[in-house]
Scaffold this motif. Structure first.
Motif, short mmCIF file in Angstrom:
data_model
loop_
_atom_site.label_atom_id
_atom_site.label_comp_id
_atom_site.label_asym_id
_atom_site.label_seq_id
_atom_site.Cartn_x
_atom_site.Cartn_y
_atom_site.Cartn_z
N MET A 1 6.73 -3.95 -2.63
CA MET A 1 7.02 -3.35 -1.30
C MET A 1 5.80 -2.57 -0.84
O MET A 1 5.36 -1.64 -1.51
CB MET A 1 8.27 -2.47 -1.42
CG MET A 1 8.49 -1.47 -0.30
SD MET A 1 8.85 -2.20 1.31
CE MET A 1 10.56 -2.70 1.10
N ARG A 2 5.25 -2.96 0.32
CA ARG A 2 4.05 -2.28 0.84
C ARG A 2 4.42 -1.25 1.89
O ARG A 2 3.73 -0.26 2.03
CB ARG A 2 3.10 -3.29 1.46
CG ARG A 2 2.54 -4.22 0.42
CD ARG A 2 1.51 -5.12 1.02
NE ARG A 2 1.00 -5.98 -0.02
CZ ARG A 2 0.02 -6.84 0.15
NH1 ARG A 2 -0.56 -6.96 1.33
NH2 ARG A 2 -0.39 -7.59 -0.84
N ASN A 3 5.51 -1.51 2.59
CA ASN A 3 5.82 -0.63 3.71
C ASN A 3 6.88 0.39 3.30
O ASN A 3 8.05 0.29 3.65
CB ASN A 3 6.29 -1.45 4.92
CG ASN A 3 6.36 -0.59 6.16
OD1 ASN A 3 5.66 0.44 6.23
ND2 ASN A 3 7.18 -0.97 7.10
N THR B 1 8.75 3.79 3.40
CA THR B 1 9.03 4.78 4.43
C THR B 1 9.91 5.89 3.85
O THR B 1 10.46 5.74 2.75
CB THR B 1 9.81 4.14 5.61
OG1 THR B 1 11.09 3.73 5.10
CG2 THR B 1 9.07 2.95 6.19
N ASN C 1 13.30 4.31 3.11
CA ASN C 1 13.58 3.35 2.02
C ASN C 1 13.01 3.78 0.67
O ASN C 1 13.20 3.08 -0.32
CB ASN C 1 13.08 1.95 2.40
CG ASN C 1 11.55 1.87 2.46
OD1 ASN C 1 10.86 2.77 1.97
ND2 ASN C 1 11.03 0.80 3.03
#
Ligand code: BEZ
Ligand code: FE
Length: 289
Positions: A1-3, A5, A8
């Motif tokens: 997972m790169r994004n 936030t 999440n």
């Protein structure tokens, strides 16, 4: 997972837990990650505060050694040890309540006969107390052969391992209940004392604006095969700090009255304190005749 936030991040970190870890690791870590993230969000923790907390934990580590565990003190000051003890030892059948062990227990105290004194050094002005009691099962039958370790601080507020002026194992003893389930020993009226506040625990107390004092108490560790072990403390009904113990360990059922003795008695005070032990499930408990 790169994004990653704020929304999440908990799920992302939990998803990083290996499928191979034990179920208990997963249960603990899932809850810890969710709560610690929620805590940071709710309290709006800054980076400077995070670094300060990490440095605080380093100081707690530096002052800890085999004889001193600063992290237990931190858990006590935040009410964590007493909460975990309540979760571990839910009273179900009228057995005596437990409370925190604290950091001052020593294994293998002197083995003493019923009625003996644990006082190895006289302190001017201190009052002696004879503590008597019966240990019963939850059906009310006395239990013989119960091992009882007791320990307490001296009138200067120090346990013997904190005080080079006290003899080794002063104010500690191991007793056994007799055929009637009775125990007896002589100690000193326990003095209120401050938990060690010269390290990280003291810093946390200052941060809280709380004092370090504990009410006068005598520690008990009670063991007998076939029964649930009991770690507890009895509190002097007339001591200070019963209502604002720095480690939140006082329970009403553990408060006992120290009464003046008649003239000619061998101690100044006497206290009766009985305990009830819960038989372990699946064991046939053998009570005294
Ligand atoms: C004690 O009762 O000995 C104790 C308990 C918790 C923290 C410090 C001391
Ligand atoms: Fe204590």
């Amino acid at each position: 997972m790169r994004n990653v936030t704020q929304q999440n991040i908990s799920d992302v970190v939990i998803a990083a837990l290996s499928a191979d870890i034990p179920a208990r690791n997963r249960e603990i870590l899932t809850s810890l990650i969710r709560h610690i993230h929620s805590f940071c969000i709710e309290a709006k923790i800054t980076h400077a505060e995070l670094i300060a907390a990490c440095q605080f934990l380093v100081r707690a580590g530096h002052i800890s050694d085999d004889a001193r565990n600063e992290f237990i003190l931190l858990s006590d000051i935040l009410g964590v040890e007493v909460l975990v003890d309540m979760l571990d030892h839910k009273v179900t059948d009228g057995e005596s309540e437990s409370t925190v062990l604290g950091p001052f227990y020593r294994e293998n105290p002197p083995v003493l006969p019923k009625g003996a004194s644990i006082i190895q050094k006289h302190f001017e002005g201190s009052q002696t107390v004879r503590v008597n009691g019966t240990i019963r099962d939850t059906a009310g039958r006395p239990i013989s052969g119960v091992i009882i370790d007791v320990w307490e601080d001296a009138p200067n507020g120090l346990y013997e391992q904190q005080d080079p002026e006290q003899p080794d194992y002063n104010l500690r003893g191991r007793f056994m209940t007799d055929a009637n389930g009775e125990y007896s020993f002589v100690g000193i009226r326990p003095a209120p004392y401050p938990i060690p506040y010269d390290g990280a625990a003291g810093e946390l107390l200052n941060y809280m604006g709380h004092h370090p004092w504990r009410p006068g108490h005598i520690h008990f560790m009670i063991q007998k095969d076939g029964y649930q072990g009991l770690v507890s403390q009895i509190y002097d009904a007339d001591t200070q700090y019963l209502d604002n113990d720095s480690v939140f360990a006082v329970k009403e059922s553990l408060i006992g009255k120290m009464n003046q003795t008649p003239a000619g008695s061998d101690t100044d005070l006497v206290m009766q304190f009985d305990f009830k032990l819960k038989p372990l499930a699946g064991q046939t408990a053998i009570a005294a005749e």
